[in-house]
Design a protein around this motif. Structure first.
Motif, short mmCIF file in Angstrom:
data_model
loop_
_atom_site.label_atom_id
_atom_site.label_comp_id
_atom_site.label_asym_id
_atom_site.label_seq_id
_atom_site.Cartn_x
_atom_site.Cartn_y
_atom_site.Cartn_z
N MET A 354 -6.64 -2.74 11.87
CA MET A 354 -6.72 -2.35 13.38
C MET A 354 -5.26 -2.93 14.04
SD MET A 354 -7.73 -0.63 15.61
CE MET A 354 -9.27 -0.26 15.08
N GLY A 355 -4.97 -4.25 13.61
CA GLY A 355 -4.00 -4.96 14.29
C GLY A 355 -2.59 -4.45 13.74
N LEU A 356 -2.56 -3.95 12.48
CA LEU A 356 -1.62 -3.17 11.76
C LEU A 356 -1.30 -1.80 12.36
CD1 LEU A 356 -1.70 -4.14 7.96
CD2 LEU A 356 -0.30 -5.16 9.67
N LEU A 357 -2.26 -1.28 12.68
CA LEU A 357 -2.28 0.23 13.46
C LEU A 357 -1.55 -0.15 14.69
CD1 LEU A 357 -2.82 3.18 13.56
CD2 LEU A 357 -5.10 2.73 14.22
N LEU A 358 -2.19 -0.90 15.55
CA LEU A 358 -1.77 -1.00 16.89
C LEU A 358 -0.16 -1.56 16.79
CD1 LEU A 358 -4.82 -2.50 18.61
CD2 LEU A 358 -3.83 -0.10 18.78
N GLY A 359 0.09 -2.18 15.84
CA GLY A 359 1.52 -3.04 15.94
C GLY A 359 2.52 -1.93 15.45
N ASN A 360 2.06 -0.96 14.54
CA ASN A 360 2.95 0.03 14.39
C ASN A 360 3.09 1.03 15.66
OD1 ASN A 360 3.65 0.13 11.35
ND2 ASN A 360 1.52 0.20 10.90
N LEU A 361 1.96 1.30 16.07
CA LEU A 361 2.31 2.06 17.53
C LEU A 361 3.17 1.52 18.46
CD1 LEU A 361 -1.29 3.61 17.97
CD2 LEU A 361 0.56 4.76 17.07
N PHE A 362 2.98 0.11 18.45
CA PHE A 362 3.95 -0.77 19.60
C PHE A 362 5.48 -0.82 18.96
CE2 PHE A 362 5.59 -5.01 20.46
CZ PHE A 362 5.78 -4.89 21.93
N GLY A 363 5.45 -1.18 17.70
CA GLY A 363 7.18 -1.28 17.29
C GLY A 363 7.72 -0.03 16.90
#
Length: 431
Positions: A354-363
């Motif tokens: 979940m953190g990776l998914l949100l991190g990709n969306l953010f970055g």
């Protein structure tokens, strides 16, 4: 025979039972982990879990942005410098290191051999000559860089603020056409279409009148404050050279990452009276600065990864402590230490995912926004460009995601072993 058949049958049944047990344990751990992740009603662990997810999101997002910005800086600055000076410069083999080039004959056989090398893309003659511009009551020292019709105008076309590049199709008009930087234009209060006199200090001193056809802004201080661009034949006439003489060659390579190999290939066919040196030797300060950016990026990646790992370890330890009674109950029912560890590792994998998914969306989202809008500006005098550049590839994003996932899971193996230290009897009584 019957005994042999029975033993084979028993072994097959045992193998099936072991496989079924492993599959059950796997499904059991995954099922419990999903219940803990999505249906837990404990508010404290939910808060810690959310903090861990945000930590991973920010860590990955910042890592993506760091890579994108550093690669963008390196590409933009490198392309500007090599676009102006070429990847490799060739001059006469002597002790002359001034802007007044020593002439040599342009050998067509050498150019043909150079173009035959796999890593050599283009060879272009040039010459430089110091001069003084006088206009509107002001004077400015410059270096005239003379080029011919084979010159690659890519960097100037992309950095032209007004006007156009020199038109070599009209050989007569090209003798008087010149391009100056926006820095020089501002200093002398000049614009496209204006005329001025340029003085060349030699014996006897010579004067030439030029008309501005274009004003460029490369963004590299050493270029904008020093050079103006004109016709190579002007320098040939001023120096009493023949049309076959030049002050040097600029060489473009097919792959900048193979610059040293390309230089080695060039030296194999280079005449003994010529020498070559690469663009990073011509502008060592700029390229050393770019190397320091790599170090800064590595430090940033390590720090962000440490933050993400610490957040996940804290969240996992709290989840284990909160579920001590559940761990004791599962052990009492016969669950192995590894199957219980797997529950929390699955749970951690869900959270990391979940953190990776949100991190990709953010970055990626932030990178796309900056790449398309150039919203965040820079001081060009300090950073060689007007905005924060972005350059990112799929492989960079994939490696960052995979590396973060693997490192976090491997590091979490150690705190998950706390499960083996919990006694069923004491854990069931634990409140």
């Amino acid at each position: 025979m019957q005994d042999t058949a029975r033993s084979k049958h028993s072994a097959r049944n045992l193998h099936i039972c072991e496989s079924t047990k492993k599959l059950f344990a796997l499904n059991f751990s995954s099922f419990i982990a999903s219940r803990l992740t999505f249906q837990s009603k404990r508010t404290f662990s939910k808060l810690i879990v959310r903090i861990a997810i945000v930590g991973i999101m920010l860590g990955l997002g910042v890592m993506i942005l760091s890579i994108a910005i550093v690669k963008g800086f390196k590409k933009e600055i490198r392309e500007k410098v090599r676009g102006f000076a070429g990847d490799i410069q060739i001059t006469k083999f002597d002790n002359n290191f001034s802007y007044e080039n020593s002439p040599f004959m342009v050998d067509s056989a050498f150019i043909k051999k150079a173009h035959a090398q796999p890593l050599i893309k283009k060879v272009m003659p040039y010459a430089t000559k110091p001069a003084i511009i006088k206009a509107n009551g002001e004077i400015e020292g410059v270096v005239l860089k003379g080029v011919d019709k084979s010159y690659d105008w890519g960097i100037f076309k992309s950095t032209m603020e007004s006007g156009k590049v020199i038109n070599f199709a009209d050989s007569v008009a090209a003798q008087k056409q010149i391009m100056i930087s926006s820095y020089t234009a501002a200093r002398l209060n000049l614009k496209v279409g204006d005329d001025f006199l340029m003085y060349f200090i030699q014996e006897p001193m010579r004067t030439r009148k030029f008309s501005i056809v274009g004003i460029f802004n490369v963004g590299v201080e050493d270029v904008d404050k020093t050079f103006v661009i004109g016709n190579l034949s002007i320098i040939q006439r001023l120096n009493d050279w023949t049309y076959r003489e030049a002050g040097g060659f600029e060489v473009q390579v097919t792959d900048f990452d193979e610059l040293k190999s390309a230089n080695d290939q060039l030296n194999k066919v280079l005449p003994t009276y010529l020498r070559s040196y690469t663009v990073d030797e011509t502008y060592p300060t700029i390229f050393e600065w770019l190397k320091l950016l790599d170090v800064n990026t590595q430090v940033m990646l390590v720090l962000m990864l440490i933050v993400a790992v610490i957040n996940m370890i804290s969240a996992l330890l709290i989840m284990i402590l909160e579920r001590t009674s559940m761990i004791g109950m599962l052990k009492a029912l016969g669950a192995s230490n590894w199957s219980i560890q797997s529950i929390f590792l699955y749970n951690s994998a869900y959270l990391i995912g979940m953190g990776l998914l949100l991190g990709n969306l953010f970055g990626l989202g932030f990178s796309w926004f900056q790449h398309t809008t150039h919203f965040f500006k820079l001081d060009q005098a300090s950073y060689y460009m007007k905005f924060v550049p972005i350059e990112l590839s799929f492989s960079d994003v994939a490696l960052l995601n995979l590396g973060t996932l693997i490192i976090c899971l491997l590091v979490l193996l150690l705190p998950s072993m706390l499960v083996s230290k919990i006694s069923p009897v004491r854990a069931i009584r634990f409140k």
